[in-house]
Scaffold this active site. Structure first.
Site, PDB file in Angstrom:
ATOM      1  N   HIS A   1      -2.252   7.282  -4.768  1.00  0.00           N
ATOM      2  CA  HIS A   1      -2.451   6.131  -3.880  1.00  0.00           C
ATOM      3  C   HIS A   1      -2.487   4.867  -4.736  1.00  0.00           C
ATOM      4  O   HIS A   1      -2.980   4.885  -5.860  1.00  0.00           O
ATOM      5  CB  HIS A   1      -3.783   6.272  -3.123  1.00  0.00           C
ATOM      6  CG  HIS A   1      -4.309   4.966  -2.597  1.00  0.00           C
ATOM      7  ND1 HIS A   1      -5.299   4.251  -3.245  1.00  0.00           N
ATOM      8  CD2 HIS A   1      -3.970   4.237  -1.510  1.00  0.00           C
ATOM      9  CE1 HIS A   1      -5.550   3.149  -2.569  1.00  0.00           C
ATOM     10  NE2 HIS A   1      -4.765   3.110  -1.511  1.00  0.00           N
TER      11      HIS A   1
ATOM     12  N   ASN B   1      -2.551   0.250  -4.226  1.00  0.00           N
ATOM     13  CA  ASN B   1      -2.602  -0.897  -3.326  1.00  0.00           C
ATOM     14  C   ASN B   1      -2.808  -2.158  -4.155  1.00  0.00           C
ATOM     15  O   ASN B   1      -3.621  -2.163  -5.075  1.00  0.00           O
ATOM     16  CB  ASN B   1      -3.763  -0.708  -2.328  1.00  0.00           C
ATOM     17  CG  ASN B   1      -4.018  -1.927  -1.479  1.00  0.00           C
ATOM     18  OD1 ASN B   1      -4.844  -2.770  -1.812  1.00  0.00           O
ATOM     19  ND2 ASN B   1      -3.310  -2.021  -0.373  1.00  0.00           N
TER      20      ASN B   1
ATOM     21  N   GLY C   1      -3.637  -3.946  13.224  1.00  0.00           N
ATOM     22  CA  GLY C   1      -2.472  -3.628  12.408  1.00  0.00           C
ATOM     23  C   GLY C   1      -1.618  -2.559  13.081  1.00  0.00           C
ATOM     24  O   GLY C   1      -1.992  -1.982  14.105  1.00  0.00           O
TER      25      GLY C   1
ATOM     26  N   ILE D   1      -0.478   0.846  13.766  1.00  0.00           N
ATOM     27  CA  ILE D   1      -1.183   2.120  13.583  1.00  0.00           C
ATOM     28  C   ILE D   1      -0.349   3.126  12.791  1.00  0.00           C
ATOM     29  O   ILE D   1      -0.873   3.871  11.963  1.00  0.00           O
ATOM     30  CB  ILE D   1      -1.632   2.710  14.938  1.00  0.00           C
ATOM     31  CG1 ILE D   1      -2.660   3.826  14.726  1.00  0.00           C
ATOM     32  CG2 ILE D   1      -0.462   3.198  15.770  1.00  0.00           C
ATOM     33  CD1 ILE D   1      -4.004   3.348  14.257  1.00  0.00           C
ATOM     34  N   GLU D   2       0.977   3.163  13.013  1.00  0.00           N
ATOM     35  CA  GLU D   2       1.827   4.102  12.284  1.00  0.00           C
ATOM     36  C   GLU D   2       1.797   3.814  10.782  1.00  0.00           C
ATOM     37  O   GLU D   2       1.843   4.725   9.954  1.00  0.00           O
ATOM     38  CB  GLU D   2       3.268   4.031  12.808  1.00  0.00           C
ATOM     39  CG  GLU D   2       3.459   4.631  14.189  1.00  0.00           C
ATOM     40  CD  GLU D   2       3.121   6.112  14.246  1.00  0.00           C
ATOM     41  OE1 GLU D   2       3.448   6.842  13.290  1.00  0.00           O
ATOM     42  OE2 GLU D   2       2.503   6.544  15.234  1.00  0.00           O
ATOM     43  N   SER D   3       1.734   2.526  10.421  1.00  0.00           N
ATOM     44  CA  SER D   3       1.698   2.150   9.005  1.00  0.00           C
ATOM     45  C   SER D   3       0.333   2.440   8.396  1.00  0.00           C
ATOM     46  O   SER D   3       0.236   2.896   7.251  1.00  0.00           O
ATOM     47  CB  SER D   3       2.039   0.670   8.851  1.00  0.00           C
ATOM     48  OG  SER D   3       3.322   0.391   9.364  1.00  0.00           O
TER      49      SER D   3
ATOM     50  N   SER E   1       0.848  -1.189   0.000  1.00  0.00           N
ATOM     51  CA  SER E   1       0.000   0.000   0.000  1.00  0.00           C
ATOM     52  C   SER E   1       0.884   1.240   0.000  1.00  0.00           C
ATOM     53  O   SER E   1       1.862   1.292   0.751  1.00  0.00           O
ATOM     54  CB  SER E   1      -0.907   0.006   1.231  1.00  0.00           C
ATOM     55  OG  SER E   1      -1.780   1.120   1.202  1.00  0.00           O
TER      56      SER E   1
END
Length: 300
Positions: free
Chosen positions: A102, A104, A259, A261-263, A88
């Site tokens: 963006h 993915n 997951g 959170i920072e990513s 992503s």
């Protein structure tokens, strides 16, 4: 298939980061390796405060374990084990004349209690979010998407372009997030398409990404802009944030499966504004963009 696709996205991450760094010229991607307590992990790469890219991330992950209850409801299944992997990315350029992008690409498997695969599918796509509309950029991006699709099935581009326009729709604003591209999901084995066929299609689209975006970024990164144009960019970025936090299924999946959170939230831009009841000046370039976002256009 899951090992094959994960190896592919590892290599694609390298390819995309290299391509973007060559346009950026100053900043480099910082890498974090992380693990998910319930199973799996990923490799996050983030770039910030460059000459060209204000903030961006190109992340890969592979997670597995028990399917969380929220996902059981979404997929209408009982308890099951799952595996999900994907790449992503989101790139927010500094210059308002350059669009945000963006993309993915992902693969998902579900298993029965004996570990047999009971369901699997691919999903993904790529889409462009400009702040100022350059029609030649929109045509180039969509043409690159169409060329990749046409190698596999001439019906794919119009179908997945329409799905992209429908998915990236800010319903509470009654406007598109951007000018679209491709969006496909639940690409499963059929009489016409094996999983190997789907793998070949999804990787074709993934391989087209740098060609779709890098020339646009190169062309727009040094154009002059005013403080007012920068303000407009930050107002439009607010709409981007709204979509990701209100409507985006990928963000929801990451949050519901514990997951990193920072990513998950690396997709959010660093500088954003919300102005009360803001409307662009009649006849302006800003209004031109809004009119396009209110009704999707066939760019090819």
């Amino acid at each position: 298939m899951k090992n094959k696709f994960y190896t592919y996205i590892e290599n694609l991450q390298d390819q995309i980061c290299k391509g973007l760094e060559s346009v950026e010229g100053k900043a480099k991607f910082r890498e974090d390796i992380w693990e998910r307590p319930e199973g799996g992990g990923g490799r996050t790469r983030v770039i910030e405060n460059g000459n060209v890219i204000e903030k961006g991330g190109v992340n890969i992950s592979a997670v597995h374990g028990k399917l969380p209850e929220a996902m059981q409801k979404m997929f209408k299944v009982g308890e099951a084990d799952f595996f999900a992997c994907g790449l992503s990315l989101v790139i927010h350029p500094k210059n308002p004349m350059a669009p945000t992008v963006h993309a993915n690409w992902r693969y998902f498997e579900m298993y029965d209690e004996n570990g047999n695969v009971i369901n699997s599918w691919f999903g993904g796509g790529q889409d462009l979010t400009p702040y100022y509309l350059f029609e030649e950029d929109a045509i180039h991006f969509h043409q690159t998407c169409k060329t990749a699709c046409d190698k596999h099935n001439s019906a794919f581009y119009p179908k997945y372009k329409k799905q992209c326009d429908e998915y990236f729709w800010n319903a509470h604003r009654n406007e598109a997030r951007g000018i679209g591209g491709l969006f496909f999901d639940y690409c499963k084995k059929t009489e016409d398409m094996s999983m190997e066929d789907w793998y070949n299609f999804v990787t074709e689209v993934g391989n087209s990404f740098v060609d779709a975006y890098a020339p646009i970024l190169e062309k727009r990164k040094d154009l002059p802009y005013t403080p007012e144009q920068r303000t407009w960019q930050e107002i439009r970025r607010g709409r981007y944030v709204e979509f990701n936090l209100v409507h985006d299924k990928g963000t929801l999946f990451g949050l519901k499966t514990n997951g990193r959170i920072e990513s998950i939230l690396m997709s959010l831009p660093p500088h954003v504004q919300w102005h009360y009841d803001y409307h662009p000046e009649v006849g302006s370039e800003e209004e031109k963009l809004i009119k396009v976002l209110e009704k999707p256009i066939d760019w090819i």
